[in-house]
Design an enzyme around this catalytic site. Sequence first.
Site, PDB file in Angstrom:
ATOM      1  N   PHE A 140       0.855  -1.193   0.000  1.00  0.00           N
ATOM      2  CA  PHE A 140       0.000   0.000   0.000  1.00  0.00           C
ATOM      3  C   PHE A 140       0.898   1.253   0.000  1.00  0.00           C
ATOM      4  O   PHE A 140       1.923   1.274   0.677  1.00  0.00           O
ATOM      5  CB  PHE A 140      -0.915  -0.020   1.231  1.00  0.00           C
ATOM      6  CG  PHE A 140      -2.030   0.975   1.145  1.00  0.00           C
ATOM      7  CD1 PHE A 140      -3.156   0.707   0.386  1.00  0.00           C
ATOM      8  CD2 PHE A 140      -1.945   2.200   1.790  1.00  0.00           C
ATOM      9  CE1 PHE A 140      -4.188   1.626   0.290  1.00  0.00           C
ATOM     10  CE2 PHE A 140      -2.977   3.125   1.698  1.00  0.00           C
ATOM     11  CZ  PHE A 140      -4.097   2.835   0.940  1.00  0.00           C
ATOM     12  N   ASP A 211       1.481  -5.107   8.440  1.00  0.00           N
ATOM     13  CA  ASP A 211       0.299  -4.258   8.255  1.00  0.00           C
ATOM     14  C   ASP A 211      -0.915  -5.194   8.164  1.00  0.00           C
ATOM     15  O   ASP A 211      -1.010  -6.008   7.234  1.00  0.00           O
ATOM     16  CB  ASP A 211       0.476  -3.422   6.978  1.00  0.00           C
ATOM     17  CG  ASP A 211      -0.668  -2.438   6.746  1.00  0.00           C
ATOM     18  OD1 ASP A 211      -1.778  -2.691   7.232  1.00  0.00           O
ATOM     19  OD2 ASP A 211      -0.441  -1.430   6.037  1.00  0.00           O
ATOM     20  N   LYS A 237     -11.959  -0.518   8.851  1.00  0.00           N
ATOM     21  CA  LYS A 237     -12.331  -1.511   7.827  1.00  0.00           C
ATOM     22  C   LYS A 237     -13.164  -2.619   8.481  1.00  0.00           C
ATOM     23  O   LYS A 237     -14.303  -2.374   8.853  1.00  0.00           O
ATOM     24  CB  LYS A 237     -11.073  -2.067   7.166  1.00  0.00           C
ATOM     25  CG  LYS A 237     -10.246  -1.020   6.412  1.00  0.00           C
ATOM     26  CD  LYS A 237      -9.053  -1.701   5.756  1.00  0.00           C
ATOM     27  CE  LYS A 237      -8.014  -0.716   5.265  1.00  0.00           C
ATOM     28  NZ  LYS A 237      -8.428   0.059   4.108  1.00  0.00           N
ATOM     29  N   ARG A 384     -12.738  -4.826  -7.180  1.00  0.00           N
ATOM     30  CA  ARG A 384     -12.469  -5.418  -5.875  1.00  0.00           C
ATOM     31  C   ARG A 384     -13.772  -5.526  -5.077  1.00  0.00           C
ATOM     32  O   ARG A 384     -14.509  -4.551  -4.954  1.00  0.00           O
ATOM     33  CB  ARG A 384     -11.473  -4.513  -5.149  1.00  0.00           C
ATOM     34  CG  ARG A 384     -11.048  -4.968  -3.806  1.00  0.00           C
ATOM     35  CD  ARG A 384     -10.004  -4.033  -3.233  1.00  0.00           C
ATOM     36  NE  ARG A 384     -10.633  -2.977  -2.458  1.00  0.00           N
ATOM     37  CZ  ARG A 384     -10.023  -2.279  -1.512  1.00  0.00           C
ATOM     38  NH1 ARG A 384      -8.740  -2.504  -1.260  1.00  0.00           N
ATOM     39  NH2 ARG A 384     -10.635  -1.346  -0.848  1.00  0.00           N
TER      40      ARG A 384
HETATM   41  C1  LIG Z   1      -2.809  -1.940   3.660  1.00  0.00           C
HETATM   42  C2  LIG Z   1      -3.108  -0.530   4.089  1.00  0.00           C
HETATM   43  N1  LIG Z   1      -2.215   0.142   4.824  1.00  0.00           N
HETATM   44  C3  LIG Z   1      -2.432   1.408   5.197  1.00  0.00           C
HETATM   45  C4  LIG Z   1      -3.594   2.071   4.845  1.00  0.00           C
HETATM   46  C5  LIG Z   1      -3.686   3.529   5.209  1.00  0.00           C
HETATM   47  O1  LIG Z   1      -4.231   3.733   6.446  1.00  0.00           O
HETATM   48  P1  LIG Z   1      -4.396   5.200   7.043  1.00  0.00           P
HETATM   49  O2  LIG Z   1      -5.122   6.008   6.029  1.00  0.00           O
HETATM   50  O3  LIG Z   1      -5.205   4.969   8.296  1.00  0.00           O
HETATM   51  O4  LIG Z   1      -3.055   5.740   7.364  1.00  0.00           O
HETATM   52  C6  LIG Z   1      -4.583   1.386   4.107  1.00  0.00           C
HETATM   53  C7  LIG Z   1      -5.880   2.014   3.719  1.00  0.00           C
HETATM   54  O5  LIG Z   1      -6.215   3.137   3.958  1.00  0.00           O
HETATM   55  C8  LIG Z   1      -4.318   0.064   3.708  1.00  0.00           C
HETATM   56  O6  LIG Z   1      -5.193  -0.611   2.959  1.00  0.00           O
HETATM   57  N1  LIG Z   2      -9.309   5.196   4.173  1.00  0.00           N
HETATM   58  C1  LIG Z   2      -9.921   5.458   3.008  1.00  0.00           C
HETATM   59  C2  LIG Z   2     -10.484   6.718   2.767  1.00  0.00           C
HETATM   60  C3  LIG Z   2     -11.145   6.983   1.571  1.00  0.00           C
HETATM   61  C4  LIG Z   2     -11.259   5.987   0.639  1.00  0.00           C
HETATM   62  C5  LIG Z   2     -10.702   4.743   0.837  1.00  0.00           C
HETATM   63  C6  LIG Z   2     -10.014   4.485   2.015  1.00  0.00           C
HETATM   64  C7  LIG Z   2      -9.364   3.177   2.244  1.00  0.00           C
HETATM   65  O1  LIG Z   2      -9.220   2.777   3.350  1.00  0.00           O
HETATM   66  C8  LIG Z   2      -8.869   2.425   1.100  1.00  0.00           C
HETATM   67  C9  LIG Z   2      -8.239   1.146   1.505  1.00  0.00           C
HETATM   68  N2  LIG Z   2      -7.067   1.334   2.343  1.00  0.00           N
HETATM   69  C10 LIG Z   2      -7.832   0.279   0.357  1.00  0.00           C
HETATM   70  O2  LIG Z   2      -7.469  -0.862   0.626  1.00  0.00           O
HETATM   71  O3  LIG Z   2      -7.866   0.640  -0.789  1.00  0.00           O
END
Ligand SMILES: Cc1ncc(COP(=O)(O)O)c(C=O)c1O
Ligand SMILES: Nc1ccccc1C(=O)C[C@H](N)C(=O)O
Length: 413
Positions: A140, A211, A237, A384
Amino acid sequence: MTVFDRLFADSALSQLQEKDARDPLAHKRAEFILPDGVVYLDGNSLGALPRRVPARLAQVAEQEWGAGLIRSWTAGAGTGQGWMNLPDRVAAKLAPLVGAQPHELSVGDSTGVNIFKALAAALHLAPPERRVILTDADNFPTDLYVAQGLNALLDGRYEVRRVPGAELEGHLTDEVAVTLLTEVDYRTGRRMDLAGFTARAHAQGILTVWDLAHSAGAFPVDLNGADVDFALGCGYKYLNGGPGAPAFLFVAQRHHAAPVFLSGWMGHADPFEMARDFTPAPGARRYVVGTPMVLSLSALDAALDVFADVDMAELRAKSLSLTDAFIELMEPLAAQHPLTLVTPRAHAERGSQVSYQHPQARAVMDALIGRGILGDFRTPDILRFGFTPLYHSHADVWRAVQGIRAVLEERGA
Ligand SMILES: Cc1ncc(COP(=O)(O)O)c(C=O)c1O
Ligand SMILES: Nc1ccccc1C(=O)C[C@H](N)C(=O)O
């Protein structure tokens, strides 16, 4: 649809309905508020709203904030019920879901900030001659960016080595200080062998940071069983904590003596001592940096109560049954349309989502959302679909596939 198609379809639906009739988690659906006419396949991005959350938010706003005012920080002194202890209370509820001891979890901040905290601590613990942070090239973006940013702060001492997932094992060498990996890939839904990989990393003297964004609440996680060093994940989530819910950080007890590099007064052993130097609070509480985000922590706290009577092995069995049913029902469509399944069929390699490549994925997903089938498009060409055993039935899988079929046929896509 021909008459034969219709007969086949009816028998497939009734088989799925039989599974729903035997579903030990079916009653959990009533604990969520979901709009009518929607099949919500996006709980891997934003979990649905648990019914108990709005009442809790109203109580926190009106009673604890409105009436209690500043007294609510320490309300019920000695009972641990005040806002000051909210991160610890949420940690205690989360602990059994991820196989942690409560004092190994710190709840607060975003996932990205917790990646920084974990990676900084892990790099400090690693032998200084090891100069590689190993990660997946398709990790990510936040994970990649935090690793790069932290490395820049450390004057580029490390190489952030990004390799394709299939090649990670071959890179477990004595150059590597830390691995930073996501257990379930957000695009493909491929699940890594967290326990096996951690053991092989440790055999090479490598520390692991995992993660769990797409793992926590999606299936049983056993961090201590796998001897993991550090982990973090999202609250919004599969844990259903609401938009922007606080994330969590796991620090194995054996690493609690490591220095904290993002230290604030709320992680101090006695915040109101207002001491000039940082003396860490016991356990992972030392990783709480600032004032607890009371409203969002309260929503997450209430949301976690949904799991109190859930057998996570049953949840996993249902998740696999839903994703199996989806893959099976999609097979005839994949034979007629340019859909390529990118999620592994092997149960051990699957999280709780199913993804397909399609050359017009973005337009197809827009059309699906227009029909109330809410999934995600992910670049460059991924459709997805997230499955959430707490509020999905097998009949929902059926409805989703009927919608996908209609969209693909209408669009000739
Ligand atoms: C695998 C993964 N790591 C990190 C994040 C980011 O998390 P955050 O926006 O809470 O920092 C996401 C989705 O948002 C994710 O899917
Ligand atoms: N926090 C978000 C805010 C806005 C839109 C999407 C997210 C997601 O969490 C995406 C997710 N991490 C993903 O696996 O694509």
